[in-house]
Write a protein that holds these residues in place. Structure first.
Motif, PDB file in Angstrom:
ATOM      1  N   ALA A  96       0.815  -1.221   0.000  1.00 16.95           N
ATOM      2  CA  ALA A  96       0.000   0.000   0.000  1.00 16.95           C
ATOM      3  C   ALA A  96       0.847   1.269   0.000  1.00 16.95           C
ATOM      4  O   ALA A  96       0.466   2.275  -0.595  1.00 16.95           O
ATOM      5  N   THR A  97       1.991   1.231   0.672  1.00 17.43           N
ATOM      6  CA  THR A  97       2.918   2.358   0.647  1.00 17.43           C
ATOM      7  C   THR A  97       4.326   1.826   0.411  1.00 17.43           C
ATOM      8  O   THR A  97       4.636   0.690   0.771  1.00 17.43           O
ATOM      9  N   VAL A  98       5.143   2.649  -0.215  1.00 14.99           N
ATOM     10  CA  VAL A  98       6.547   2.297  -0.450  1.00 14.99           C
ATOM     11  C   VAL A  98       7.415   3.492  -0.070  1.00 14.99           C
ATOM     12  O   VAL A  98       6.934   4.616   0.045  1.00 14.99           O
ATOM     13  N   ASP A  99       8.697   3.241   0.103  1.00 17.64           N
ATOM     14  CA  ASP A  99       9.612   4.329   0.440  1.00 17.64           C
ATOM     15  C   ASP A  99       9.815   5.222  -0.790  1.00 17.64           C
ATOM     16  O   ASP A  99       9.558   4.803  -1.921  1.00 17.64           O
ATOM     17  N   PRO A 100      10.237   6.456  -0.572  1.00 19.32           N
ATOM     18  CA  PRO A 100      10.423   7.385  -1.693  1.00 19.32           C
ATOM     19  C   PRO A 100      11.411   6.901  -2.755  1.00 19.32           C
ATOM     20  O   PRO A 100      11.229   7.195  -3.936  1.00 19.32           O
ATOM     21  N   VAL A 101      12.420   6.157  -2.367  1.00 15.47           N
ATOM     22  CA  VAL A 101      13.403   5.668  -3.348  1.00 15.47           C
ATOM     23  C   VAL A 101      12.737   4.679  -4.296  1.00 15.47           C
ATOM     24  O   VAL A 101      12.909   4.753  -5.517  1.00 15.47           O
ATOM     25  N   THR A 102      11.959   3.746  -3.737  1.00 11.81           N
ATOM     26  CA  THR A 102      11.259   2.766  -4.566  1.00 11.81           C
ATOM     27  C   THR A 102      10.271   3.470  -5.482  1.00 11.81           C
ATOM     28  O   THR A 102      10.222   3.197  -6.685  1.00 11.81           O
ATOM     29  N   ALA A 103       9.482   4.384  -4.930  1.00 15.05           N
ATOM     30  CA  ALA A 103       8.528   5.134  -5.749  1.00 15.05           C
ATOM     31  C   ALA A 103       9.254   5.925  -6.831  1.00 15.05           C
ATOM     32  O   ALA A 103       8.778   6.020  -7.967  1.00 15.05           O
ATOM     33  N   GLY A 104      10.395   6.468  -6.486  1.00 16.35           N
ATOM     34  CA  GLY A 104      11.173   7.239  -7.455  1.00 16.35           C
ATOM     35  C   GLY A 104      11.586   6.433  -8.662  1.00 16.35           C
ATOM     36  O   GLY A 104      11.699   6.972  -9.768  1.00 16.35           O
ATOM     37  N   THR A 105      11.796   5.121  -8.485  1.00 17.83           N
ATOM     38  CA  THR A 105      12.178   4.290  -9.630  1.00 17.83           C
ATOM     39  C   THR A 105      11.084   4.285 -10.686  1.00 17.83           C
ATOM     40  O   THR A 105      11.369   4.197 -11.876  1.00 17.83           O
ATOM     41  N   ALA A 106       9.827   4.394 -10.260  1.00 16.52           N
ATOM     42  CA  ALA A 106       8.719   4.418 -11.209  1.00 16.52           C
ATOM     43  C   ALA A 106       8.721   5.711 -12.025  1.00 16.52           C
ATOM     44  O   ALA A 106       8.217   5.746 -13.149  1.00 16.52           O
ATOM     45  N   PHE A 107       9.282   6.771 -11.463  1.00 14.55           N
ATOM     46  CA  PHE A 107       9.356   8.060 -12.161  1.00 14.55           C
ATOM     47  C   PHE A 107      10.719   8.259 -12.826  1.00 14.55           C
ATOM     48  O   PHE A 107      10.951   9.281 -13.466  1.00 14.55           O
ATOM     49  N   GLY A 108      11.637   7.313 -12.611  1.00 13.48           N
ATOM     50  CA  GLY A 108      12.966   7.426 -13.209  1.00 13.48           C
ATOM     51  C   GLY A 108      13.838   8.462 -12.543  1.00 13.48           C
ATOM     52  O   GLY A 108      14.695   9.061 -13.194  1.00 13.48           O
ATOM     53  N   ILE A 109      13.617   8.689 -11.246  1.00 14.00           N
ATOM     54  CA  ILE A 109      14.420   9.691 -10.541  1.00 14.00           C
ATOM     55  C   ILE A 109      15.354   9.029  -9.533  1.00 14.00           C
ATOM     56  O   ILE A 109      15.084   7.938  -9.044  1.00 14.00           O
ATOM     57  N   SER A 110      16.424   9.691  -9.231  1.00 14.77           N
ATOM     58  CA  SER A 110      17.434   9.152  -8.325  1.00 14.77           C
ATOM     59  C   SER A 110      16.973   9.215  -6.878  1.00 14.77           C
ATOM     60  O   SER A 110      16.031   9.933  -6.524  1.00 14.77           O
ATOM     61  N   ARG A 111      17.693   8.495  -6.042  1.00 17.01           N
ATOM     62  CA  ARG A 111      17.424   8.483  -4.602  1.00 17.01           C
ATOM     63  C   ARG A 111      17.477   9.892  -4.015  1.00 17.01           C
ATOM     64  O   ARG A 111      16.571  10.321  -3.310  1.00 17.01           O
ATOM     65  N   SER A 112      18.545  10.609  -4.325  1.00 18.72           N
ATOM     66  CA  SER A 112      18.712  11.945  -3.741  1.00 18.72           C
ATOM     67  C   SER A 112      17.630  12.905  -4.227  1.00 18.72           C
ATOM     68  O   SER A 112      17.105  13.709  -3.447  1.00 18.72           O
ATOM     69  N   TYR A 113      17.255  12.811  -5.504  1.00 16.87           N
ATOM     70  CA  TYR A 113      16.213  13.690  -6.026  1.00 16.87           C
ATOM     71  C   TYR A 113      14.849  13.324  -5.432  1.00 16.87           C
ATOM     72  O   TYR A 113      14.042  14.204  -5.138  1.00 16.87           O
ATOM     73  N   ALA A 114      14.600  12.035  -5.223  1.00 12.92           N
ATOM     74  CA  ALA A 114      13.339  11.609  -4.599  1.00 12.92           C
ATOM     75  C   ALA A 114      13.205  12.238  -3.214  1.00 12.92           C
ATOM     76  O   ALA A 114      12.164  12.812  -2.873  1.00 12.92           O
ATOM     77  N   TYR A 115      14.258  12.163  -2.413  1.00 16.37           N
ATOM     78  CA  TYR A 115      14.209  12.739  -1.068  1.00 16.37           C
ATOM     79  C   TYR A 115      14.136  14.266  -1.112  1.00 16.37           C
ATOM     80  O   TYR A 115      13.488  14.887  -0.271  1.00 16.37           O
ATOM     81  N   GLN A 116      14.781  14.872  -2.099  1.00 16.97           N
ATOM     82  CA  GLN A 116      14.703  16.328  -2.248  1.00 16.97           C
ATOM     83  C   GLN A 116      13.260  16.746  -2.531  1.00 16.97           C
ATOM     84  O   GLN A 116      12.747  17.698  -1.935  1.00 16.97           O
ATOM     85  N   LEU A 117      12.593  16.030  -3.434  1.00 16.25           N
ATOM     86  CA  LEU A 117      11.205  16.346  -3.761  1.00 16.25           C
ATOM     87  C   LEU A 117      10.284  16.153  -2.558  1.00 16.25           C
ATOM     88  O   LEU A 117       9.377  16.955  -2.324  1.00 16.25           O
ATOM     89  N   VAL A 118      10.527  15.094  -1.776  1.00 16.52           N
ATOM     90  CA  VAL A 118       9.726  14.861  -0.569  1.00 16.52           C
ATOM     91  C   VAL A 118       9.912  16.026   0.399  1.00 16.52           C
ATOM     92  O   VAL A 118       8.943  16.580   0.924  1.00 16.52           O
ATOM     93  N   LYS A 119      11.157  16.410   0.621  1.00 11.46           N
ATOM     94  CA  LYS A 119      11.461  17.500   1.556  1.00 11.46           C
ATOM     95  C   LYS A 119      10.805  18.809   1.123  1.00 11.46           C
ATOM     96  O   LYS A 119      10.306  19.576   1.951  1.00 11.46           O
ATOM     97  N   GLN A 120      10.775  19.065  -0.180  1.00  6.89           N
ATOM     98  CA  GLN A 120      10.185  20.291  -0.718  1.00  6.89           C
ATOM     99  C   GLN A 120       8.655  20.215  -0.788  1.00  6.89           C
ATOM    100  O   GLN A 120       8.005  21.212  -1.064  1.00  6.89           O
TER     101      GLN A 120
END
Length: 112
Positions: free
Chosen positions: A37-61
């Protein structure tokens, strides 16, 4: 976005890189349907083709493209919303035939 655009090869959440690099293999729509039902931002980021650091940056923003919630002090991305954003049809957690084994009625129609 069509399901064909999302991925060209199958991958699981375990295949996501942990070193901050971008995943070379995006998960397929079928893979995403099987995610919890929920996944971590890094896993979700793979679906959007974004890196780990960018996924966390987007979450923070507050700009991650799918709904992010806090669970037990950790950020989690709601898989159903991720599917909506990506245009993945079908039911989250469903198998190839569209059924969800956990929602099957035990005992058939006769169950009271």
């Amino acid at each position: 976005m069509s399901e064909a655009v999302i991925a060209t090869a199958s991958a699981s959440a375990d295949d996501a890189p942990t070193d901050g690099t971008q995943s070379e293999v995006a998960p397929t729509a079928e893979d995403i349907r099987r995610w919890p039902a929920t996944v971590d931002p890094v896993t979700a980021g793979t679906a959007f083709g974004i890196s780990r650091s960018y996924a966390y940056q987007l979450v923070k923003q507050g700009d991650f493209p799918a709904k992010v919630i806090r669970v037990g002090g950790k950020n989690r991305v709601v898989t159903a919303d991720l599917m909506r954003v990506l245009g993945i049809t079908g039911t989250h957690g469903s198998g190839p035939d569209g059924t969800h084994p956990a929602l099957s009625v035990v005992g058939g129609d006769d169950a009271s």
